[in-house]
Design a protein around this motif. Structure first.
Motif, PDB file in Angstrom:
ATOM      1  N   ASP A  64      -1.876  -6.678   5.503  1.00  0.00           N
ATOM      2  CA  ASP A  64      -1.285  -6.870   6.828  1.00  0.00           C
ATOM      3  C   ASP A  64      -1.198  -8.339   7.220  1.00  0.00           C
ATOM      4  OD1 ASP A  64      -3.895  -7.527   7.306  1.00  0.00           O
ATOM      5  OD2 ASP A  64      -4.273  -5.941   8.758  1.00  0.00           O
ATOM      6  N   TYR A  84      -7.148   1.500   0.429  1.00  0.00           N
ATOM      7  CA  TYR A  84      -5.849   1.804   1.017  1.00  0.00           C
ATOM      8  C   TYR A  84      -5.960   2.473   2.390  1.00  0.00           C
ATOM      9  CZ  TYR A  84      -3.360   0.756  -3.317  1.00  0.00           C
ATOM     10  OH  TYR A  84      -2.820   0.111  -4.399  1.00  0.00           O
ATOM     11  N   ARG A 105      -7.701   1.574   4.867  1.00  0.00           N
ATOM     12  CA  ARG A 105      -7.948   0.548   5.890  1.00  0.00           C
ATOM     13  C   ARG A 105      -9.345   0.639   6.483  1.00  0.00           C
ATOM     14  NH1 ARG A 105      -3.151   2.968   7.035  1.00  0.00           N
ATOM     15  NH2 ARG A 105      -3.969   3.992   8.903  1.00  0.00           N
ATOM     16  N   ILE A 155      -6.702  -2.927   2.144  1.00  0.00           N
ATOM     17  CA  ILE A 155      -7.616  -4.065   1.987  1.00  0.00           C
ATOM     18  C   ILE A 155      -7.851  -4.270   0.496  1.00  0.00           C
ATOM     19  CG2 ILE A 155      -9.899  -4.976   2.537  1.00  0.00           C
ATOM     20  CD1 ILE A 155      -9.898  -3.050   4.951  1.00  0.00           C
ATOM     21  N   SER A 192      -6.308  -8.457   3.739  1.00  0.00           N
ATOM     22  CA  SER A 192      -5.489  -7.252   3.713  1.00  0.00           C
ATOM     23  C   SER A 192      -4.025  -7.588   3.463  1.00  0.00           C
ATOM     24  CB  SER A 192      -5.642  -6.486   5.033  1.00  0.00           C
ATOM     25  OG  SER A 192      -4.703  -5.435   5.139  1.00  0.00           O
ATOM     26  N   HIS A 221      -8.131  -3.559  10.289  1.00  0.00           N
ATOM     27  CA  HIS A 221      -6.919  -3.859   9.525  1.00  0.00           C
ATOM     28  C   HIS A 221      -5.891  -2.748   9.707  1.00  0.00           C
ATOM     29  CE1 HIS A 221      -8.158  -7.491   7.429  1.00  0.00           C
ATOM     30  NE2 HIS A 221      -9.348  -6.941   7.211  1.00  0.00           N
ATOM     31  N   SER A 222      -4.628  -3.116   9.601  1.00  0.00           N
ATOM     32  CA  SER A 222      -3.541  -2.157   9.743  1.00  0.00           C
ATOM     33  C   SER A 222      -2.879  -1.815   8.416  1.00  0.00           C
ATOM     34  CB  SER A 222      -2.483  -2.705  10.709  1.00  0.00           C
ATOM     35  OG  SER A 222      -1.947  -3.934  10.236  1.00  0.00           O
ATOM     36  N   ASP A 223      -3.416  -2.321   7.309  1.00  0.00           N
ATOM     37  CA  ASP A 223      -2.870  -1.991   5.991  1.00  0.00           C
ATOM     38  C   ASP A 223      -3.985  -2.075   4.960  1.00  0.00           C
ATOM     39  OD1 ASP A 223      -1.028  -1.369   3.982  1.00  0.00           O
ATOM     40  OD2 ASP A 223       0.535  -2.623   4.878  1.00  0.00           O
ATOM     41  N   SER A 274       0.834  -1.202   0.000  1.00  0.00           N
ATOM     42  CA  SER A 274       0.000   0.000   0.000  1.00  0.00           C
ATOM     43  C   SER A 274       0.858   1.236   0.000  1.00  0.00           C
ATOM     44  CB  SER A 274      -0.912   0.005   1.224  1.00  0.00           C
ATOM     45  OG  SER A 274      -0.128   0.028   2.386  1.00  0.00           O
TER      46      SER A 274
END
Length: 784
Positions: A711, A668, A670, A693, A709, A689-691, A7
């Motif tokens: 992540d 992007y 999240r 999708i 994702s 999510h941390s990054d 991302s």
């Protein structure tokens, strides 16, 4: 669509990304009142409680807080000084313009020092350092940029004076004012002053965290525009300035105060001129919205969506009179009784006999309409609204067999009975694989790569069959009900063991060649007969999965095609492209049926509505739009019937709910945003999510949402319970942000595989597909 391997960075120090634009409506210069106000009859009488007020206050962009104590400031002469009982102002005033004989620090060195202070959370030192840098080293602002500094600084001071409950409403104007002032300076050949103007406000940490947080991508594009020629050729400027006005919604009280500040006082003529030329203000009756709701709905390149854009009627219901809908709804009713005998008295373990199939066929297609089926759904479109062909006899038979074998054994997913996940990892494909597609029955996997080739794999250990030669087809009995099975070759009749081994290698996978550029999107028809592919070569190809050859090449797009998708009934398909258009096609014709244009914004991804009457698209301005496939009036441009804005970065994936009522989008930023198609409003936003999708799917009964994702995780959400709570008025949200622990059921994690495709099988088994990302040197040898 294209799935990047990582991302984009969301920091100011890394460049990337995009924006949009609109028509300019000039107003009389002698207007004593803001004549560009658009009244809105919708009322919003929700008042914030004390906790909401405190939260809104904490998110204010310019709230002034004083911190006492000793702070360290770095002077430019190399010494360090201690400052006691100094006030840390969130808005940095422009210091007096002085002259000095000292040689200024290069801008890149200044940014390094400032970034170092920012990483160590030395807020007060950053403010003092900025003041000294401007005053001691001759950061003089010329007469050309002085009006811009004075006007914007004056407006920021005015916003700071507003009460906490309405300050966030006035702050909406800061970003567009800043952009227009910067572009004006560049257009007047004052590039150096423009860059100084840009850096003065962008490096302000409070503005970064609030005003500029929803426009990180656009700031990178703005900073790169340093000449008049670049502005003239920039798609971003066309989108921002010439594609419409910047739309802002204010309550009536805030609008009166703003009118008095800009029009009656006339203290800053530059502000009034920009607002009259490029802004459109809409009145929201009632009190001001809370700050978090406003933040969620911001992010579009041209502000929020005007209310009148979402007033057209949308038939979001399903086609109840179509054979495919009948069988899909019938299997949904039986999904709750998994493991028991179904309504027809046929057990799960009972073989699918000819007698059973005939009974099922009679029940599905010749049954008497019940009272429930006789009810007219006001939200369902007429079956004849869009020409959709009925199922053929062999397609009906296939659906009957499908129901008997799979749908009647569907797993009912509950929080106590979560789905299993079968994950496929693609090795040696990092930075080489662009897109993945799986067939509806989960037996075929198609992979599109950067080398212009498509690979099709069998997932059930059966060979990929091929249609017989024409001479052999002529000898078949056309009246046989199994004619379609007989048309295929039987590669299992091999006598030689070696030839069997060669056959496994040859027929368990196929390679399709024809495109001259990277493959960006794939879509497989419901009956697995056709495969669509789109590419950088501006074409769309229709492949036969029976003869393994290209049947037709669709030409019409003038730029790379980013996404392509079959409609739910297989007759129509749609595509979107960098040429700022989305197109509707039919597999029986090579010409385009409909063209949907989005002004100055690239179309990036799309999806079909379950009733095949609408398509949803996302563009580079981060706005979601729903288009009606019904032909518009003669001579009138087709306009979207729904527009939704809220994403802060580009959207990667969209899905309609099984009943067609809701649209789910992710990308992007999240955020998983759920929209109500009936009015275009935001239901809620899921965070977890941390990054970025890239993949999403709903279970076959529509009760479970699954997202994948970068992540290295797959998260499962209780979508059915969320919608039930929303309908009952029990949706627990913190200002429209739903806590992740409320509806998140489970998280599955991979080691180093980025999930690019998620798919629920007909029995609600979860399949995941991703490309393995090799560890880098920093991950294998972490610093100690």
């Amino acid at each position: 669509m294209h799935f990047p391997s990582s991302s984009p960075q969301n920091q100011i120090s890394n460049p990337t990304n995009s924006l949009s634009s609109n028509n300019v409506l000039l107003l009389p210069s002698n207007a004593s009142k803001m004549s560009f106000i658009v009244p809105n009859n919708n009322t919003n009488t929700n008042n914030m409680n004390s906790s909401q007020q405190s939260m809104a206050s904490s998110t204010n962009i310019l709230s002034s807080t004083s911190n006492t104590g000793i702070s360290t400031s770095i002077n430019l002469n190399g010494t360090t000084s201690l400052s006691s009982n100094q006030s840390a102002q969130q808005r940095v005033p422009i210091p007096p313009r002085t002259t000095s004989q000292s040689q200024p620090i290069p801008p890149e060195e200044y940014e390094k020092i400032f970034r170092l202070l920012q990483e160590n959370n030395m807020t007060q030192s950053m403010e003092i350092f900025k003041k000294e840098y401007q005053s001691l080293f001759n950061k003089t602002i010329s007469s050309f940029s002085e009006p811009s500094f004075t006007a914007l600084d004056g407006y920021i001071a005015y916003v700071q004076e507003q009460p906490d409950t309405t300050r966030h409403e006035f702050s909406q104007l800061i970003y567009p004012l800043f952009v227009h002032m910067y572009l004006d300076l560049v257009e007047k050949d004052h590039s150096e002053e423009a860059q100084r103007f840009f850096m003065t406000y962008v490096i302000n940490t409070n503005l970064q965290a609030t005003v500029f947080a929803a426009h990180i991508d656009d700031l990178f594009r703005i900073k790169s525009l340093i000449t008049k020629e670049q502005i003239a050729q920039s798609e971003y400027v066309k989108s921002f300035r010439h594609n419409g006005r910047y739309w802002i919604k204010l309550c009536n009280a805030s609008l009166e105060l703003l009118d008095q500040f800009l029009i009656k006082q006339q203290k800053y003529p530059l502000l009034t001129k920009i607002v009259q030329a490029y802004f459109q203000l809409e009145i929201n009756d009632g009190s001001a919205r809370n700050a978090e709701t406003q933040r969620l709905l911001s992010g579009g390149r041209l502000g929020e969506i005007k209310t009148e854009d979402n007033t057209s009627r949308m038939y979001y219901g399903l086609l109840r009179d179509h054979d495919l809908t009948r069988i899909l709804q019938h299997k949904a009713l039986l999904a709750s009784s998994s493991g028991a005998d179904n309504e027809d008295g046929i057990g799960d373990d009972q073989p699918s006999t000819s007698k059973n199939r005939k009974k099922l066929k009679k029940d599905f297609f010749n049954q008497r309409q019940s009272k429930a089926s006789l009810k007219v759904d006001p939200n369902a479109p007429p079956l004849t609204r869009i020409p959709i062909p009925e199922l053929r006899e062999h397609e009906r038979t296939d659906l009957i067999n499908t129901f008997q074998e799979d749908y009647s054994r569907m797993l009912k997913i509950t929080p106590e009975n979560l789905p299993s996940c079968c994950y496929y990892t693609l090795l040696n494909g990092y930075l080489e694989i662009n897109c993945l597609e799986i067939s509806e029955d989960s037996t075929l996997l198609a992979v599109g790569g950067k080398n212009s080739t498509i690979y099709v794999y069998s997932l059930n250990r059966r060979k990929l069959v091929t249609m017989k030669l024409p001479t052999e087809l002529e000898r078949l009995d056309k009246s046989n009900e199994h004619i379609y099975e007989q048309m295929m070759t039987n590669d299992d009749s091999k006598d030689n063991t070696n030839s069997n081994q060669d056959s496994d290698i040859l027929y368990n996978q196929r390679m399709l060649c024809g495109h001259t550029g990277p493959i960006y999107g794939l879509s497989m028809s419901r009956e697995k007969w056709f495969l669509l592919s789109c590419s950088e070569d501006c074409t769309i190809r229709l492949w036969s999965l029976l003869t393994w050859s290209c049947l037709l090449t669709f030409r019409g797009h003038t730029q790379p095609v980013f996404d392509v998708q079959f409609g739910p009934f297989g007759h129509y398909f749609a595509s979107c492209s960098l040429d700022k258009t989305a197109r509707l096609w039919c597999i029986e014709h090579a010409q385009t049926l409909r063209i949907y244009t989005d002004g100055c914004n690239d179309m990036e991804t799309l999806c079909f509505h379950p009733n095949s009457n609408y398509i949803a698209t996302s563009s580079s301005d981060r706005v979601l739009k729903i288009w009606d496939l019904l032909e518009g009036k003669d001579g009138q441009q087709i306009k979207p019937i729904r527009q939704m804005s809220g994403h802060k970065l580009n959207v990667c994936i969209m899905k309609f709910s099984r009943d067609g009522r809701y649209l789910i989008s992710a990308g992007y930023d999240r955020q998983i945003m759920i929209w109500d198609c009936s009015n275009g409003s935001l239901v809620t936003c899921l965070l977890g999510h941390s990054d970025a999708i890239f993949s999403m799917d709903l279970s076959r009964d529509g009760s479970i949402l699954c997202t994948g994702s970068v992540d290295f995780s797959i998260r499962i959400w209780n979508f059915g319970q969320l919608i039930k709570d929303k309908d009952d008025g029990k949706l627990e949200t913190v200002q429209r942000v739903t806590p992740s622990n409320k509806y998140e059921l489970v998280t599955y994690r991979t080691k180093r595989t980025s999930t690019s495709l998620i798919h629920f099988t007909r029995r609600n088994l979860l399949l995941g597909f991703g490309v393995f990302i090799p560890p880098t040197e920093s991950t294998t040898n972490p610093k100690t």
